[in-house]
Scaffold this motif. Structure first.
Motif, PDB file in Angstrom:
ATOM      1  N   THR A   1      52.496  42.308  50.636  1.00 26.51           N
ATOM      2  CA  THR A   1      53.574  41.632  49.914  1.00 26.51           C
ATOM      3  C   THR A   1      52.959  40.663  48.929  1.00 26.51           C
ATOM      4  O   THR A   1      52.248  39.733  49.332  1.00 26.51           O
ATOM      5  CB  THR A   1      54.505  40.880  50.881  1.00 26.51           C
ATOM      6  N   GLY A   2      53.198  40.858  47.652  1.00 25.16           N
ATOM      7  CA  GLY A   2      52.549  40.071  46.620  1.00 25.16           C
ATOM      8  C   GLY A   2      53.231  38.746  46.354  1.00 25.16           C
ATOM      9  O   GLY A   2      54.363  38.495  46.771  1.00 25.16           O
ATOM     10  N   SER A   3      52.526  37.876  45.632  1.00 22.05           N
ATOM     11  CA  SER A   3      53.075  36.608  45.145  1.00 22.05           C
ATOM     12  C   SER A   3      52.814  36.530  43.654  1.00 22.05           C
ATOM     13  O   SER A   3      51.935  37.204  43.118  1.00 22.05           O
ATOM     14  CB  SER A   3      52.444  35.426  45.883  1.00 22.05           C
ATOM     15  N   ALA A   4      53.601  35.713  42.977  1.00 19.57           N
ATOM     16  CA  ALA A   4      53.558  35.664  41.517  1.00 19.57           C
ATOM     17  C   ALA A   4      52.206  35.173  41.014  1.00 19.57           C
ATOM     18  O   ALA A   4      51.695  34.140  41.457  1.00 19.57           O
ATOM     19  CB  ALA A   4      54.674  34.770  40.999  1.00 19.57           C
ATOM     20  N   LEU A   5      51.633  35.936  40.081  1.00 24.57           N
ATOM     21  CA  LEU A   5      50.380  35.557  39.437  1.00 24.57           C
ATOM     22  C   LEU A   5      50.679  34.922  38.084  1.00 24.57           C
ATOM     23  O   LEU A   5      51.773  35.055  37.541  1.00 24.57           O
ATOM     24  CB  LEU A   5      49.499  36.789  39.227  1.00 24.57           C
TER      25      LEU A   5
ATOM     26  N   PHE B   1      51.616  52.207  44.625  1.00 22.18           N
ATOM     27  CA  PHE B   1      52.179  50.868  44.494  1.00 22.18           C
ATOM     28  C   PHE B   1      51.113  49.861  44.928  1.00 22.18           C
ATOM     29  O   PHE B   1      50.520  49.998  45.991  1.00 22.18           O
ATOM     30  CB  PHE B   1      53.413  50.764  45.396  1.00 22.18           C
ATOM     31  N   PHE B   2      50.872  48.858  44.091  1.00 21.04           N
ATOM     32  CA  PHE B   2      49.879  47.815  44.385  1.00 21.04           C
ATOM     33  C   PHE B   2      50.584  46.464  44.414  1.00 21.04           C
ATOM     34  O   PHE B   2      51.301  46.117  43.474  1.00 21.04           O
ATOM     35  CB  PHE B   2      48.791  47.754  43.311  1.00 21.04           C
ATOM     36  N   SER B   3      50.368  45.677  45.470  1.00 21.84           N
ATOM     37  CA  SER B   3      50.850  44.301  45.535  1.00 21.84           C
ATOM     38  C   SER B   3      49.646  43.360  45.539  1.00 21.84           C
ATOM     39  O   SER B   3      48.622  43.654  46.164  1.00 21.84           O
ATOM     40  CB  SER B   3      51.689  44.071  46.792  1.00 21.84           C
ATOM     41  N   PHE B   4      49.802  42.201  44.853  1.00 22.45           N
ATOM     42  CA  PHE B   4      48.663  41.306  44.668  1.00 22.45           C
ATOM     43  C   PHE B   4      49.043  39.865  44.975  1.00 22.45           C
ATOM     44  O   PHE B   4      50.194  39.454  44.845  1.00 22.45           O
ATOM     45  CB  PHE B   4      48.149  41.382  43.222  1.00 22.45           C
ATOM     46  N   THR B   5      48.031  39.096  45.354  1.00 27.98           N
ATOM     47  CA  THR B   5      48.181  37.656  45.499  1.00 27.98           C
ATOM     48  C   THR B   5      46.850  36.996  45.170  1.00 27.98           C
ATOM     49  O   THR B   5      45.805  37.667  45.148  1.00 27.98           O
ATOM     50  CB  THR B   5      48.626  37.282  46.931  1.00 27.98           C
ATOM     51  N   VAL B   6      46.881  35.709  44.913  1.00 33.17           N
ATOM     52  CA  VAL B   6      45.659  34.918  44.721  1.00 33.17           C
ATOM     53  C   VAL B   6      45.376  34.158  46.007  1.00 33.17           C
ATOM     54  O   VAL B   6      46.267  33.485  46.547  1.00 33.17           O
ATOM     55  CB  VAL B   6      45.808  33.944  43.540  1.00 33.17           C
ATOM     56  N   ALA B   7      44.169  34.290  46.518  1.00 34.27           N
ATOM     57  CA  ALA B   7      43.789  33.626  47.762  1.00 34.27           C
ATOM     58  C   ALA B   7      42.319  33.245  47.690  1.00 34.27           C
ATOM     59  O   ALA B   7      41.564  33.802  46.882  1.00 34.27           O
ATOM     60  CB  ALA B   7      44.052  34.546  48.958  1.00 34.27           C
ATOM     61  N   PRO B   8      41.893  32.300  48.530  1.00 36.36           N
ATOM     62  CA  PRO B   8      40.473  31.926  48.529  1.00 36.36           C
ATOM     63  C   PRO B   8      39.585  33.138  48.812  1.00 36.36           C
ATOM     64  O   PRO B   8      39.884  33.947  49.687  1.00 36.36           O
ATOM     65  CB  PRO B   8      40.378  30.899  49.661  1.00 36.36           C
ATOM     66  N   TYR B   9      38.534  33.235  48.054  1.00 37.64           N
ATOM     67  CA  TYR B   9      37.602  34.360  48.213  1.00 37.64           C
ATOM     68  C   TYR B   9      36.765  34.162  49.461  1.00 37.64           C
ATOM     69  O   TYR B   9      36.206  33.093  49.699  1.00 37.64           O
ATOM     70  CB  TYR B   9      36.711  34.459  46.972  1.00 37.64           C
ATOM     71  N   THR B  10      36.694  35.209  50.299  1.00 35.09           N
ATOM     72  CA  THR B  10      35.966  35.102  51.569  1.00 35.09           C
ATOM     73  C   THR B  10      34.778  36.050  51.645  1.00 35.09           C
ATOM     74  O   THR B  10      34.135  36.154  52.685  1.00 35.09           O
ATOM     75  CB  THR B  10      36.907  35.403  52.748  1.00 35.09           C
ATOM     76  N   GLY B  11      34.484  36.755  50.544  1.00 34.11           N
ATOM     77  CA  GLY B  11      33.394  37.713  50.556  1.00 34.11           C
ATOM     78  C   GLY B  11      32.059  37.080  50.227  1.00 34.11           C
ATOM     79  O   GLY B  11      31.910  35.849  50.184  1.00 34.11           O
ATOM     80  N   PRO B  12      31.049  37.899  49.966  1.00 38.29           N
ATOM     81  CA  PRO B  12      29.701  37.394  49.691  1.00 38.29           C
ATOM     82  C   PRO B  12      29.609  36.690  48.338  1.00 38.29           C
ATOM     83  O   PRO B  12      30.297  37.060  47.381  1.00 38.29           O
ATOM     84  CB  PRO B  12      28.840  38.667  49.705  1.00 38.29           C
ATOM     85  N   THR B  13      28.772  35.671  48.279  1.00 34.13           N
ATOM     86  CA  THR B  13      28.502  34.955  47.034  1.00 34.13           C
ATOM     87  C   THR B  13      26.989  34.823  46.864  1.00 34.13           C
ATOM     88  O   THR B  13      26.221  34.938  47.807  1.00 34.13           O
ATOM     89  CB  THR B  13      29.120  33.546  47.048  1.00 34.13           C
ATOM     90  N   ILE B  14      26.590  34.603  45.638  1.00 28.72           N
ATOM     91  CA  ILE B  14      25.189  34.333  45.359  1.00 28.72           C
ATOM     92  C   ILE B  14      25.102  33.060  44.543  1.00 28.72           C
ATOM     93  O   ILE B  14      26.048  32.661  43.868  1.00 28.72           O
ATOM     94  CB  ILE B  14      24.509  35.500  44.610  1.00 28.72           C
ATOM     95  N   SER B  15      23.984  32.398  44.613  1.00 18.95           N
ATOM     96  CA  SER B  15      23.781  31.154  43.888  1.00 18.95           C
ATOM     97  C   SER B  15      22.646  31.328  42.890  1.00 18.95           C
ATOM     98  O   SER B  15      21.900  32.297  42.923  1.00 18.95           O
ATOM     99  CB  SER B  15      23.470  30.013  44.864  1.00 18.95           C
ATOM    100  N   SER B  16      22.538  30.368  42.000  1.00 20.14           N
ATOM    101  CA  SER B  16      21.481  30.398  40.988  1.00 20.14           C
ATOM    102  C   SER B  16      20.406  29.373  41.368  1.00 20.14           C
ATOM    103  O   SER B  16      20.727  28.258  41.798  1.00 20.14           O
ATOM    104  CB  SER B  16      22.070  30.069  39.629  1.00 20.14           C
ATOM    105  N   PRO B  17      19.118  29.702  41.277  1.00 13.96           N
ATOM    106  CA  PRO B  17      18.566  30.985  40.786  1.00 13.96           C
ATOM    107  C   PRO B  17      18.671  32.081  41.857  1.00 13.96           C
ATOM    108  O   PRO B  17      18.733  31.784  43.050  1.00 13.96           O
ATOM    109  CB  PRO B  17      17.103  30.639  40.505  1.00 13.96           C
ATOM    110  N   TYR B  18      18.705  33.334  41.374  1.00 12.23           N
ATOM    111  CA  TYR B  18      18.830  34.475  42.269  1.00 12.23           C
ATOM    112  C   TYR B  18      17.555  35.289  42.181  1.00 12.23           C
ATOM    113  O   TYR B  18      17.120  35.683  41.094  1.00 12.23           O
ATOM    114  CB  TYR B  18      20.041  35.321  41.869  1.00 12.23           C
ATOM    115  N   SER B  19      16.948  35.544  43.340  1.00 14.18           N
ATOM    116  CA  SER B  19      15.616  36.154  43.354  1.00 14.18           C
ATOM    117  C   SER B  19      15.648  37.671  43.210  1.00 14.18           C
ATOM    118  O   SER B  19      14.594  38.305  43.181  1.00 14.18           O
ATOM    119  CB  SER B  19      14.889  35.787  44.657  1.00 14.18           C
ATOM    120  N   GLY B  20      16.868  38.251  43.121  1.00 17.56           N
ATOM    121  CA  GLY B  20      16.956  39.692  42.902  1.00 17.56           C
ATOM    122  C   GLY B  20      17.310  40.448  44.165  1.00 17.56           C
ATOM    123  O   GLY B  20      17.339  39.900  45.263  1.00 17.56           O
TER     124      GLY B  20
END
Length: 393
Positions: free
Chosen positions: A164-168, A106-125
């Motif tokens: 506990t999920g919320s409507a997507l 059973f999987f429950s889902f919600t939409v929330a602000p992303y708190t993980g790693p991000t990268i910006s452009s340009p990306y040096s690799g």
């Protein structure tokens, strides 16, 4: 406790075909877990189109060596979540007579602000080793190695797995499933498989290195849909008569001449898929019990002997819960609507992670009989509800 009450899957497709039309991918939308989708490849990607309002997804009757689930909508995407592909037990005897060896999930889902790693452009690799977000386009000024998901998006949100999920909004669910483990040398009992002995056309049988027929009931790891590499080509098992020891008791998807069997893999299967809105009520009270129904055949012989044939085991929950009046009314409305129809349920949610509630507490259940309700307080604010859930496998 959560119950998926309105299934919102409007379409389902697979990038691979099926073993036969009997085992089409649309089978996962019916109410019969044993009438599965059987893929005709060692990997397949199943995509489900889901209307707005989904809070949870459920899968039962899965057979695969590995798998992931990923969601996407107009406003957010998710990382790839692993699907449980660990069997109920590591003991080889689990394979004897068991049509469902992996727990539902059973999987429950919600939409929330992303708190993980991000990268910006340009990306040096460099190496991306965990789920990472970036802008909708990235200029690469060096080599990039992807060991996990890189999602390009114009949203700061992501779809996350929660208790506990919320409507997507309207979304798609992508399942990626693979089978890779060779089972020919893993019999529960008897000899390992060495060769294919063709009778005529697509018919024949499997034999050990001495030319003795393999009893497939004892081997227990060859089944309808198994993918067999014979003489360098792949075939699927289309039919098994009896224990498979007769000279023409096994039929393949094509004509294979006498040759060495170099691999036999389990087929990819999926029995039930649901994604929809959820009825969420209070967890059961202490004392709720979990029991099992064993469909094995037991025969006591008159002289004191015994014979047996192992069959499926299903689980049941006898539930006692104290519900608010509002939730009791919603639960009654749900029961009046569904009655005998099986539905995905997670019997208790929000437990410690070590309790594995999303697998051990979930299933495709039906009500054995109508629930009983008793007012718990004089003002009617709470109702004691009791019922029994029985698993369909």
């Amino acid at each position: 406790m959560q119950i998926i009450q309105i299934d919102l899957i409007s379409a389902v497709t697979s990038d691979a075909s099926h073993l036969s039309s009997t085992f089409a991918v649309t089978n996962i939308l019916n109410d019969i877990p044993s009438l599965q989708y059987i893929c005709n490849s060692t990997s397949c990607t199943i995509v489900m189109t889901v209307s707005s309002g989904m809070q949870a997804a459920f899968f039962s009757g899965l057979q695969a060596d590995s798998g992931t689930i990923q969601l996407g909508s107009a406003t957010a995407d998710s990382e790839q979540f692993d699907i449980n592909t660990t069997p109920y037990s590591s003991l080889s005897e689990l394979a004897l007579g068991s049509s469902q060896r992996i727990s539902p999930e059973f999987f429950s889902f919600t939409v929330a602000p992303y708190t993980g790693p991000t990268i910006s452009s340009p990306y040096s690799g460099g190496t991306i080793s965990e789920y990472t977000q970036g802008p909708t386009s990235i200029e690469l000024t060096g080599d990039v190695t992807l060991e996990s998901d890189l999602v390009l998006t114009d949203s700061s949100d992501s779809i996350q797995r929660v208790s506990t999920g919320s409507a997507l909004g309207a979304a798609s669910i992508t399942l990626r499933l693979e089978t890779s483990t060779d089972r020919k040398d893993s019999p529960v009992s008897g000899n390992t498989i060495h060769q294919w002995d063709q009778s005529s056309g697509v018919a024949g049988r499997f034999e050990d290195s001495s030319g003795n027929a393999i009893n497939l009931n004892d081997h227990a790891n060859v089944m309808i849909g198994s993918i067999c590499t014979i003489g360098g080509s792949d075939y699927q098992v289309n039919k098994i008569i009896g224990d498979g020891t007769g000279v023409a008791d096994v039929e393949l998807s094509g004509s294979a001449s006498d040759a060495t069997v170099t691999a036999i893999k389990h087929p990819i299967k999926l029995g039930i898929a649901r994604a929809g809105s959820v009825l969420n009520v209070e967890n059961p009270q202490l004392g709720t019990s979990k029991t099992f129904t064993d469909f094995s055949i037991r025969r006591q012989i008159e002289d004191g002997g015994y014979s047996q044939t192992q069959r499926n085991v299903s689980k049941s929950f006898t539930v006692s819960g104290l519900l608010t009046d509002s939730n009791a009314q919603s639960f009654e409305g749900f029961y009046r609507s569904f009655r005998s129809k099986p539905v995905p349920v997670i019997v208790a949610d929000g437990l410690d992670s070590a309790r594995n509630e999303n697998t051990l507490m979930t299933g495709f259940y039906f009500f054995r009989s109508a629930p009983s309700m008793a007012y718990a307080v004089f003002n009617g604010s709470h109702t004691q509800v009791e019922f029994e859930l029985n698993e369909v496998i």
